[in-house]
Design an enzyme around this catalytic site. Structure first.
Site: not given
Length: 267
Positions: A144, A179, A207, A243
């Protein structure tokens, strides 16, 4: 229709951690993720999943000494034996017990005075090894990119960096955890990034959170309904993890989730 997972590390802080599974299920989530499971037995967590009809879709491999400020050790020279031991003896047993299809490996913070190429070499070596171990039990390893504001000096910050790593390792089960909160802060142009990367099959998980506050994916500078429709159009079939830090009570802030609920909350 997009599928969502509640991130139990950040969502439902009004409940004790083990009670967050039931709270998420009551709100209509069918899947959960969180940072780390290791403070609890795998059997206890598996029972919470089963009792609440939830799927585990993601958690992180051990990150080194989190309390001392470490944020992963996968890129750190001299820590390869520790990385491998933690991955095989801690992460993989939880993966199997919780039936998680993927595990996230944090890259780590760049040590002062160490050449970036040396860090990348160690990172690729560790990821290649981890992907081989994970492939033997049929799971994906994720990496990530994280923004430089929330996590200064993190090794991996951009989508193109992450996809280059995946390409160089060449393992079909090594994928990117994209993300959108981090991506917007570092790069922006999210719709085009989604169009660029989702069709490659190299994005294993998404995310979300508002930008810049990291609250519910409503308000802020991003048009999430538009992005959710685009994600659906592009055929992404994984889960999207929430998240984010709720502004107040988690359940009260789930208006954004109402159109996508798997199981509408009983009145």
């Amino acid at each position: 229709m997009p599928r969502f997972a509640a991130n139990l590390t950040m969502m439902y802080p009004e409940h004790d951690f083990l009670d967050r599974f039931a709270a998420a299920a009551a709100d209509g989530f069918d899947a959960v993720e969180y940072l780390f499971p290791y403070a609890y037995s795998a059997q206890e967590l598996a029972t919470r999943l089963s009792d609440n009809g939830l799927k585990q879709v993601l958690f992180n491999a051990p990150p080194g000494d989190w309390d001392a400020g470490e944020r992963g050790i996968a890129c750190l020279p001299g820590r390869q034996d520790e990385f491998r031991r933690d991955f095989t003896e801690r992460a993989l047993p939880y993966v199997q017990a919780l039936k998680s299809p993927r595990v996230h490996v944090m890259a780590g913070l760049k040590p002062a005075g160490v050449d970036a190429a040396a860090l990348r070499d160690v990172y690729l070596e560790n990821l290649s090894w981890a992907a081989q171990q994970a492939a033997s039990i049929g799971i994906d390893v994720l990496i990530e990119p994280i923004n430089t504001r929330d996590m200064p000096n993190f090794f991996l910050n951009r989508q193109d960096q992450a996809h280059a790593v995946v390409t160089d390792v060449g393992a079909s089960n090594l994928k990117v955890q994209m993300d959108l909160y981090h991506c917007q802060i570092v790069e922006g142009d999210l719709a085009m990034k989604l169009r660029q990367y989702l069709p490659t099959g190299r994005v294993g998980h998404l995310q979300i959170a508002s930008v810049p506050e990291r609250h519910e994916p409503s308000g802020g500078e991003l048009n999430y309904p538009y992005l959710f429709a685009l994600i659906d159009e592009l055929g992404f079939d994984g889960h999207i993890g929430g998240e984010y830090r709720p502004r107040a009570g988690t359940s009260a802030g789930l208006e954004w989730f109402a159109p996508y609920r798997a199981n509408p909350r009983a009145s």
